[in-house]
Design a protein around this motif. Structure first.
Motif, PDB file in Angstrom:
ATOM      1  N   ARG A 159       0.800  -1.181   0.004  1.00  0.00           N
ATOM      2  CA  ARG A 159       0.037  -0.014   0.029  1.00  0.00           C
ATOM      3  C   ARG A 159       0.650   1.285   0.080  1.00  0.00           C
ATOM      4  O   ARG A 159       0.525   2.230  -0.700  1.00  0.00           O
ATOM      5  CB  ARG A 159      -0.828   0.014   1.333  1.00  0.00           C
ATOM      6  CG  ARG A 159      -1.811   1.192   1.493  1.00  0.00           C
ATOM      7  CD  ARG A 159      -2.504   1.511   0.271  1.00  0.00           C
ATOM      8  NE  ARG A 159      -3.020   2.812   0.230  1.00  0.00           N
ATOM      9  CZ  ARG A 159      -3.646   3.644  -0.667  1.00  0.00           C
ATOM     10  NH1 ARG A 159      -3.555   3.363  -2.116  1.00  0.00           N
ATOM     11  NH2 ARG A 159      -4.151   4.755  -0.461  1.00  0.00           N
ATOM     12  N   GLU A 210       2.190   1.760  -3.554  1.00  0.00           N
ATOM     13  CA  GLU A 210       0.854   2.469  -4.073  1.00  0.00           C
ATOM     14  C   GLU A 210       0.708   3.663  -3.996  1.00  0.00           C
ATOM     15  O   GLU A 210       0.520   4.676  -5.127  1.00  0.00           O
ATOM     16  CB  GLU A 210      -0.225   1.598  -3.695  1.00  0.00           C
ATOM     17  CG  GLU A 210      -0.573   0.403  -4.242  1.00  0.00           C
ATOM     18  CD  GLU A 210      -2.000  -0.370  -4.089  1.00  0.00           C
ATOM     19  OE1 GLU A 210      -2.706   0.250  -3.356  1.00  0.00           O
ATOM     20  OE2 GLU A 210      -2.330  -1.404  -4.689  1.00  0.00           O
ATOM     21  N   ARG A 252     -12.048   1.151  -0.334  1.00  0.00           N
ATOM     22  CA  ARG A 252     -10.590   0.593  -0.788  1.00  0.00           C
ATOM     23  C   ARG A 252     -11.001   0.628  -2.505  1.00  0.00           C
ATOM     24  O   ARG A 252      -9.876   0.931  -3.214  1.00  0.00           O
ATOM     25  CB  ARG A 252     -10.281  -0.668  -0.209  1.00  0.00           C
ATOM     26  CG  ARG A 252      -9.701  -0.469   1.194  1.00  0.00           C
ATOM     27  CD  ARG A 252      -9.388  -1.740   1.636  1.00  0.00           C
ATOM     28  NE  ARG A 252      -8.607  -2.630   0.957  1.00  0.00           N
ATOM     29  CZ  ARG A 252      -8.594  -3.981   1.129  1.00  0.00           C
ATOM     30  NH1 ARG A 252      -9.156  -4.369   2.394  1.00  0.00           N
ATOM     31  NH2 ARG A 252      -7.632  -4.575   0.383  1.00  0.00           N
TER      32      ARG A 252
END
Length: 694
Positions: free
Chosen positions: A574, A577, A686
């Motif tokens: 994450r 990302e 998400r």
């Protein structure tokens, strides 16, 4: 901590585009859009098809060039030169004659008949024309048995004052059918259309004619894929003003011009582009050549060859060819930039390239064909199609994201409206704003991870120094004492941002453990709650039951303490990302690797906790994002609201462990918002986040 350096190594791969992070939609937000495209199967097939097209074009064009060094057309029995426009500007029915005194075709020597000899074995075929003379607006010549050609020649009018009748534009036609001249009415100048309009086939005096020549021509961009590798242009020509002067027009392209612009550039581009597609599929680099740099190098070298071809053409007087080369070089340079550009600008560059490519093609069409839409650009159409597809996919993803969040946002907004109407909540919201204003951090939008302020070192590394008090204390941190690094205590270097992901996670792991102790103290004094994940036995077996526990009521209960669900460090994937999607590859902007939350029943308790944090000398507040404010636009977070505080741990223990420079995140949440933030709602968030690329 056992981190070693795998995080930095992985991040290096991501920056080089060899990690494969991101999907098709990430072309809108990734920092390496061309690399992402080259690693995705649909784009690999698209690039492969385009490169194969250019390869076939180049190879077939080169083969046709080498195999047509002799005669180019024919044999034809009849050839004629038709004047469409005169030097004086007459066209159509205004053209009363061809304006030339002689016309014929060129043989293998590409010279006019006076300086040309027939090839060995073709003497009999070189019989003199059985007819040669003007017919209406054309000059007709007939060769018994037919004659092949490599070009044509003409001789200007011989009479004094005939210059206005000289052809400014003409077509050369050929046929094996016998025309029926009659009273020459069929041979009169064309009426009802402009001089540049017409096709490659025409009927004249009862015979079907094929166009085999014009004053100017250019190499066809699809050479070898069509019947010929030239295109006749609708451009005016200025003949010699000498009376009886001979002008020759060979059709075979010059070797240098053909290979510099056409063959060499196509073959060079093919080799490098195939290599780039292969490297993209394998996610590898060859020496310094990464997939995207291979494509950039291909277009750059092609542009250089194009400029060389343009300069060469200009030196030889082929002006229209030079103009074409130099004009086409501009969008090719844009392709070079588009291959290496970083940031969410790839789609914009694709659109700009498509627009520029088509604009230049329109200019070339108007200049060479008198019609802007006479030709199309394959790369421009491909770019336009790609841009349209990406925009449609992006719009579809954004629609899905907004749809996922819409229902939750309505619930959050309804809850916020009820809070704003409650008297107790109004006072708490006002208290929050007062605390925020007292801190003076409400306007601090940017907060990043900085290194320590270093005053001097044995390596003579000098930093620009901020304004410091006179005789500011310095110290040698025990972790760096043997290296001679000296720092200003508790001071960050505004000119030195953290660039190591390993460093961030190492500091976060230490700071996170120490932060938990402060969270317990703040929750105890402000009636805060923590989440628990207790195991519950049901008929279907054990399952996790999440509930909120008030810390001041259970802080002495060891069993309950074991059930507390502390937030773990942010997952590596994450973090990467966020770096790629939102932070433009800047690790210093990662502020929530260590993140925790405290939940409150009322806005007043939440405001009290924030006040406690400001008075705690073991922490340093870096930024406060008050989403519980009337001025906050809740649409940015799908209606969700909280107070997000970025802090640094400044306790003696944290300084000793070297983690006092790390910025952590603490979320202060109302219990009503926490209950709405269900697993389903977070899952929708998400999915929407991935669709938006945030």
């Amino acid at each position: 901590l056992g981190l070693h350096d795998f995080l930095d190594k992985r991040w290096d791969k991501v920056e080089e585009g060899l990690d494969g992070t991101g999907g098709l939609g990430s072309l809108f937000f990734t920092t390496q859009p061309m690399l992402v495209a080259l690693q995705r199967r649909p784009f690999q097939w698209m690039f492969f098809a385009l490169v194969t097209f250019f390869a076939l074009r180049g190879v077939s064009g080169w083969v046709k060039f080498e195999t047509t060094k002799g005669y180019l057309m024919g044999p034809y029995v009849h050839y004629r030169l038709e004047t469409m426009l005169t030097r004086s500007g007459a066209e159509g029915r205004g053209v009363t004659g061809p304006g030339v005194s002689d016309f014929g075709v060129l043989g293998i020597g590409r010279c006019s008949p006076e300086a040309s000899l027939p090839p060995t074995g073709e003497e009999e075929a070189w019989l003199p024309p059985s007819f040669s003379g003007p017919v209406g607006s054309s000059f007709l010549v007939t060769y018994p048995g037919g004659r092949r050609m490599t070009g044509f020649y003409l001789r200007t009018g011989e009479g004094a004052g005939s210059e206005p009748m000289d052809p400014a534009y003409f077509n050369v036609w050929a046929t094996n059918e016998d025309p029926v001249i009659g009273d020459e009415e069929c041979a009169a100048g064309r009426g009802g259309s402009r001089w540049w309009k017409g096709k490659d086939k025409a009927t004249w005096c009862g015979a079907e004619w094929t166009r085999v020549g014009a004053p100017k021509w250019m190499l066809d961009g699809y050479a070898g894929l069509l019947k010929s590798w030239w295109v006749f242009l609708q451009m005016e020509v200025s003949l010699t003003e000498a009376r009886g002067g001979v002008e020759t027009f060979p059709l075979h392209p010059d070797w240098g011009l053909f290979h510099w612009y056409y063959a060499s550039s196509a073959m060079l581009y093919t080799v490098l582009a195939y290599l780039s597609v292969l490297l993209g599929a394998l996610r590898r680099r060859l020496f310094f050549v990464a997939p995207h740099t291979g494509f950039a190098l291909a277009w750059l070298l092609c542009t250089v060859l194009l400029v060389i071809g343009g300069v060469l053409a200009l030196s030889r007087g082929v002006t229209h060819y030079a103009v074409e080369c130099l004009l086409r070089g501009l969008p090719w340079l844009m392709l070079v930039h588009g291959c290496v550009v970083k940031g969410p600008y790839f789609v914009r560059w694709v659109v700009i390239y498509a627009f520029t490519s088509h604009t230049i093609q329109f200019i070339i069409g108007a200049y060479m064909f008198q019609a802007p839409f006479a030709r199309i650009t394959v790369t421009g159409m491909a770019a336009l199609t790609l841009a349209a597809a990406l925009v449609i996919l992006r719009a579809r993803a954004m629609y899905k994201a907004n749809k996922l969040l819409k229902l939750d946002q309505l619930k959050y907004d309804e809850l916020w409206q009820s809070l704003c109407q409650a008297e107790g909540s109004k006072a708490g919201i006002m208290q929050l704003e007062q605390v925020e204003h007292k801190l003076g951090l409400e306007k601090r939008r940017h907060c990043v991870q900085h290194n320590r302020l270093q005053t001097h070192s044995k390596s003579s590394r000098v930093h620009p120094q901020p304004d410091l008090p006179h005789a500011a204390p310095v110290y040698e941190h025990p972790l760096f004492q043997d290296m001679g690094y000296v720092f200003v205590p508790g001071t960050l270097d505004p000119f030195s941002k953290v660039s190591s992901v390993n460093q961030l996670y190492a500091c976060a792991a230490i700071a996170n453990l120490l932060l938990r102790e402060r969270l317990k103290d703040w929750a105890d004094k402000s009636a805060g709650y923590f989440q628990s994940a207790a195991q519950e036995t049901t008929e279907g077996g054990e399952r996790v039951k999440k509930e909120l526990i008030k810390w001041c009521d259970v802080k002495e209960d060891a069993d309950v303490f074991q059930q507390l669900q502390w937030t773990t460090l942010k997952k590596h994937s994450r973090s990467i990302e966020k770096l790629v999607r939102s932070y433009r590859n800047d690790p210093s902007r990662l502020l929530d690797i260590s993140r925790n939350s405290i939940i409150f029943e009322s806005v007043g308790d939440l405001a009290n906790c924030l006040s406690l944090m400001t008075e705690d000398d073991t922490v340093c507040l870096e930024r406060v994002k008050n989403r519980m404010s009337h001025e906050y636009k809740s649409s940015e977070t799908g209606g969700y609201r909280d107070v997000c505080v970025n802090i640094r741990m400044c306790s003696r223990e944290c300084k000793a462990l070297g983690a006092d420079i790390h910025v952590c995140e603490v979320q202060l949440i109302l219990v009503d918002f926490a209950r709405l933030k269900t697993d389903k709602g977070h899952q929708n968030y998400r999915l929407a986040r991935d669709a938006r690329g945030s």
